[in-house]
Scaffold this active site. Structure first.
Site, PDB file in Angstrom:
ATOM      1  N   ASP A 142       0.821  -1.210   0.000  1.00 21.01           N
ATOM      2  CA  ASP A 142       0.000   0.000   0.000  1.00 21.01           C
ATOM      3  C   ASP A 142       0.855   1.258   0.000  1.00 21.01           C
ATOM      4  O   ASP A 142       0.375   2.343   0.339  1.00 21.01           O
ATOM      5  CB  ASP A 142      -0.905   0.016   1.233  1.00 21.01           C
ATOM      6  CG  ASP A 142      -1.788  -1.210   1.283  1.00 21.01           C
ATOM      7  OD1 ASP A 142      -2.401  -1.519   0.263  1.00 21.01           O
ATOM      8  OD2 ASP A 142      -1.849  -1.858   2.341  1.00 21.01           O
TER       9      ASP A 142
ATOM     10  N   SER B  89       2.416   6.808   0.176  1.00 21.82           N
ATOM     11  CA  SER B  89       1.491   6.022   0.980  1.00 21.82           C
ATOM     12  C   SER B  89       0.150   6.109   0.294  1.00 21.82           C
ATOM     13  O   SER B  89      -0.380   7.192   0.105  1.00 21.82           O
ATOM     14  CB  SER B  89       1.381   6.569   2.401  1.00 21.82           C
ATOM     15  OG  SER B  89       0.232   6.022   3.005  1.00 21.82           O
ATOM     16  N   ARG B  90      -0.377   4.954  -0.114  1.00 19.80           N
ATOM     17  CA  ARG B  90      -1.642   4.976  -0.841  1.00 19.80           C
ATOM     18  C   ARG B  90      -2.836   5.213   0.063  1.00 19.80           C
ATOM     19  O   ARG B  90      -3.928   5.433  -0.397  1.00 19.80           O
ATOM     20  CB  ARG B  90      -1.858   3.649  -1.552  1.00 19.80           C
ATOM     21  CG  ARG B  90      -1.005   3.502  -2.748  1.00 19.80           C
ATOM     22  CD  ARG B  90      -1.116   2.088  -3.238  1.00 19.80           C
ATOM     23  NE  ARG B  90       0.190   1.618  -3.571  1.00 19.80           N
ATOM     24  CZ  ARG B  90       0.630   1.447  -4.804  1.00 19.80           C
ATOM     25  NH1 ARG B  90      -0.140   1.693  -5.791  1.00 19.80           N
ATOM     26  NH2 ARG B  90       1.841   1.038  -5.019  1.00 19.80           N
ATOM     27  N   LEU B  91      -2.613   5.073   1.362  1.00 25.46           N
ATOM     28  CA  LEU B  91      -3.736   5.289   2.274  1.00 25.46           C
ATOM     29  C   LEU B  91      -3.722   6.714   2.784  1.00 25.46           C
ATOM     30  O   LEU B  91      -4.751   7.287   3.082  1.00 25.46           O
ATOM     31  CB  LEU B  91      -3.673   4.287   3.418  1.00 25.46           C
ATOM     32  CG  LEU B  91      -4.076   2.898   2.967  1.00 25.46           C
ATOM     33  CD1 LEU B  91      -3.489   1.836   3.849  1.00 25.46           C
ATOM     34  CD2 LEU B  91      -5.583   2.795   2.935  1.00 25.46           C
TER      35      LEU B  91
END
Lengths: 441, 451
Positions: free
Chosen positions: A333, A358-360
């Protein structure tokens, strides 16, 4: 034709049956390092545990038409052609004991410091079915590393998979250790999985964690390079299965895998030795799936438990676009990229801000960190990109606004500097960067 | 019906000694042990031995187990009951709800004939500046979204779902192949929360699942789309994330079958596998199928054989580039490789066509100038180059865009931009109207509103 084949097969089976009980016993035909070709064992199951006398232990990796392949996980004395192979009637599995928290162990639940098995060993399946998609929920609770460039810019949440990638000696393991130490009092079980690390390195990790009181809630699961390669192959899966057991009980678990490149290389070795067709860069065709099925266990479970995974990958010359790295980047992620160039310039940790992701993102941050983080990240990236283009240009030729932006960017970069085991709380991070963000308004 | 016995087992392959030869490739067979069934698909038949691919783990399988035929093969629900539901690759619902099946269909449908295929269609706007400008779409198009690991393919697909599906008012299908389960669940949750699920059918075979699941989910998903097109006679939007993973899982299977692998380990049947799938994704007079297909670029290698096999079927492509993402410019579009069959003066008009060419000329020149400026400084540029340098930087910034689906990450509200506004803005930047403005004011905005 059919009838004839059946007849031949049945005759053969009967002949073997009458001779001796090869359904449970076999004989070694060929030996290639830790891979054995075995005849007999007609009744054995795929992945069943087998013993070669009391000399070696392994599992069945292929059931062929005439013979089968056994890979060894333990070998105490030499195996010879003709040795008897006995099936155990049970599937190969790892062992785990709750008493191993605080120790260096292997997948057989043996204490590596005193070479004794722990009491209360229980079986752990190495391969578990994928978690149903509907059992996952959103990753939203933060897991603080204590490192401001991560907690502010590229945050990690409980249930997130965040890759740590960089050249040799750029501080990859250090980020993992800082993160473990920072979990003190957070009720997070930490599992540090060491694959193919030297014994010296693992002992150092142990003593550092012990010194900061982090071993109380940490297991070091180690497979050394001098063990049979199949052990190295199965260790991360076993570690994740231990984590899964705790997650299903509602616990938060943090897993470090140090490192997955070594794991891939080990798998390649086994695969080529067993005569499988090589794929890209000679890795086996299912290398992506091997890593994906493992890392996909990282999640926020609907029952409240979670597995956070920080896999580590070592690269060469700062190239994150090689096959294994891009595979893992496309599973995780997000990634923290560490650059040797920044490291030499004295930037600690040597984060490459442009390549880290950071994909979140804000989803796992508190409102104040989220707001501050997006401003600081934009300012910092602008500064880094612009300073490359204008490297030799005269600062005086810039407008006032641009000049201010540049000096602010420089200050942000300076404040990101932080040495090992000097954790900053989220409040300290906000305080440190808030005034810089305010200067902008 | 009993077919024969298992005579060998390896990770992704089971050999079956046949007693009954009435069996064909792609038939589904199963073995029973301890009260559970292990399914396999027949992949190859050598005389009296069938090679079959298991659907799941083979741990615990033994020689001598009896194998039976699963009548009907792989079936997918073929009725209105697919809407709002989530299926796995083998046609089973996985959203925890029950399914009262009324009609099912085998997932291996035939592809369309030349006479059935319809190629006309209206222009379709996505509201994403760079896409509508450099790679405009029409209904029935196949648009590829290409990029290496972590450059923003999935974000772009989600933004397209947000912009196009919500505005489209028709039924859609999402096929998740070999991607993150977390993202799959998030998509489901988001659609459920915003009451958009009732028009969507989803099929998942994600990256933690077996190669067989990842390889076959595209067929299951296409059966859903074909139902909407052929039976409901609708214009269908099809989102596929990620097409490359199908090819990847095929090569995993192919390696175990002992086929000779080609080019970086891809399966021998790479081209025919791709054609079989892509030829099913087409419009007919019943309805159109407009597809957005994310395509992963392994090891950042745009010349990869699998990527190129897919590209030959597409009407347009949007390429995302790591070097641009590194600079914090999102969507990280590489304008030099982004194109569409629609970019001709006849289709999009002379003005739009002319602007696209001019912008690409500017940005190509900018790349050269960037190297010169880094060494000599800006002062030594001629006036013309000076203008190109600064206007290109503004253009580059202008084609960034705040996305609806990343609001929580960027803290910026998403923007839907009309193509007419984009053309006006680009024309104004090129003409020098904004030469006095600071370039950072062009970053992450919608249309420019400078009075």
């Amino acid at each position: 034709m059919d009838g004839y084949i059946n007849e031949v097969v049945n005759d053969k089976i009967n002949a073997i049956k009458n001779k001796n009980n090869v359904y449970e016993l076999g004989r070694v035909l060929q030996i290639h390092d830790y891979i054995l070709e075995v005849s007999g064992l007609e009744n054995a199951a795929f992945f069943e545990r087998v013993f070669i006398g009391n000399k070696a232990e392994g599992y069945i990796n292929r059931i062929g038409r005439k013979s089968l392949t056994v890979v060894l996980v333990k070998k105490s004395s030499p195996v010879f052609v003709g040795d008897e192979v006995a099936a155990s009637g049970e599937m190969f599995c790892a062992y785990y004991s709750a008493n191993s928290i605080g120790h260096i162990v292997d997948i057989f639940a043996e204490d590596k410091l005193c070479n004794q098995f722990f009491s209360g060993r229980e079986k752990i399946n190495i391969e578990t079915p994928p978690l149903p998609i509907m059992d996952r929920t959103r990753v939203h609770r933060p897991l603080y590393t204590g490192i401001s460039s991560i907690d502010l810019l590229y945050p990690i949440g409980r249930g997130q998979r965040q890759l740590i990638i960089g050249d040799k000696k750029t501080g990859k393991t250090q980020i993992a250790l800082d993160t473990i130490v920072n979990q003190r009092g957070e009720d997070v079980l930490c599992i540090y999985i060491a694959i193919g690390k030297s014994k010296k390195e693992v002992k150092e990790v142990y003593s550092e964690l012990f010194r900061y009181g982090a071993m109380e809630y940490t297991i070091i699961l180690a497979a050394f390079q001098d063990e049979c390669a199949p052990v190295l192959l199965n260790t991360p899966q076993a570690g994740i299965s231990i984590a899964e057991k705790y997650m299903l009980q509602g616990r938060d678990v943090l897993v470090i895998i140090d490192d997955l490149k070594k794991h891939a290389d080990n798998y390649r070795e086994i695969s080529l030795l067993s005569g499988k067709a090589p794929g890209r860069d000679a890795y086996p065709s299912d290398i992506f799936f091997t890593h994906a099925s493992m890392l996909e266990k990282g999640c926020q479970h609907k029952n409240g438990g979670s597995i956070t995974i920080l896999p580590i990958v070592e690269i060469k010359n700062g190239d994150i676009t090689d096959y294994i790295s891009t595979n893992i980047i496309s599973i995780t992620d997000g990634q923290i990229v560490l650059s040797a160039k920044n490291y030499e310039r004295g930037q600690k940790p040597a984060t490459d801000f442009g390549l880290s992701v950071s994909r979140l993102g804000g989803a796992v941050q508190t409102a104040d960190l989220r707001k501050l983080g997006s401003i600081v990240r934009r300012e910092l990236l602008f500064y880094l990109e612009t300073s490359v283009v204008f490297e030799l240009a005269n600062m005086d030729g810039m407008g006032n606004e641009l000049r201010d932006k540049m000096s602010r960017g420089k200050e942000i970069l300076a404040r990101m500097n932080q040495y090992r085991f000097e954790a900053r709380t989220p409040q300290e991070v906000v305080k440190l960067f808030e005034e810089l963000a305010e200067m902008r308004q | 019906m009993r077919l024969g016995k298992i005579i060998s087992v390896s990770n992704l392959r089971v050999d079956i000694l046949l007693e009954n030869r009435k069996i064909d490739i792609r038939n589904i067979v199963y073995a029973e042990r301890d009260g559970r069934r292990d399914y396999f698909e027949v992949a190859q038949i050598d005389g009296s031995i069938a090679l079959a691919i298991p659907f799941g783990s083979v741990n615990g399988l033994k020689k001598g187990l009896d194998v039976y035929l699963h009548e009907g093969g792989l079936q997918m629900e073929y009725s209105d009951r697919i809407l709002g539901r989530v299926f796995n690759a083998f046609g089973g619902p996985i959203d925890g709800l029950t399914l009262q099946s009324s009609c099912t269909k085998n997932i291996y449908n035939k592809s369309l004939t030349l006479s059935e295929i319809e190629i006309a269609g209206d222009i379709l706007h996505t509201g994403i500046k760079a896409l509508d400008f450099f790679a405009p779409m029409q209904k029935g198009f196949k648009m590829g979204l290409l990029g290496g690991a972590g450059v923003g393919k999935t974000v772009l697909i989600k933004e397209l779902i947000n912009n196009v599906y919500k505005g489209f008012g028709s039924n859609s299908v999402f096929i998740g192949i070999g991607e993150r389960s977390r993202e799959g669940k998030e998509l489901y949750d988001e659609m459920l929360e915003s009451n958009l699920l009732d028009k969507l059918a989803i099929a998942f075979g994600q990256m933690g699942e077996s190669p067989m699941a990842r390889s076959r989910v595209v067929y299951s998903g296409l059966t859903l789309a074909e139902y909407l097109r052929d039976e409901k006679k609708q214009d269908v939007l099809l989102f596929i994330d990620n097409m490359y993973r199908m090819i990847q899982s095929n090569s995993e299977i192919s390696a175990e079958l002992g086929h000779m692998l080609v080019d970086n380990g891809y399966s021998t049947t790479l081209l025919s596998d791709v054609s079989e799938v892509e030829e099913r994704i087409n419009s007919t007079e019943n309805g159109s199928v407009t597809s957005f297909q994310a395509i992963y670029i392994p090891a950042d290698d745009l010349a990869d054989a699998a990527v190129n096999a897919l590209l030959s079927h597409l009407d347009g492509q949007v390429v995302l580039d790591r070097k641009i993402a590194e600079k914090g410019l999102y969507p990280a579009i590489d304008v030099f490789h982004t194109k569409s069959r629609l970019v001709t003066p006849e289709k999009i008009g002379k003005r739009h066509y002319g602007l696209v060419n001019e912008v690409i000329r500017y940005l190509a020149q900018y790349q050269e100038l960037e190297k010169i400026v880094a060494v000599l400084g800006i002062e030594d540029l001629s006036e013309e180059n000076y203008n190109i340098f600064y206007r290109s930087r503004k253009l580059r910034n202008y084609f960034t865009q705040p996305m609806f689906v990343t609001e929580q990450f960027t803290g910026l509200a998403g923007q839907f931009v009309e193509i007419s506004a984009v053309l006006d803005d680009v024309e104004a930047i090129l003409s020098g109207k904004y030469d006095a403005e600071d370039e950072s004011t062009f970053s992450y905005v919608g249309a420019i509103n400078h009075g």
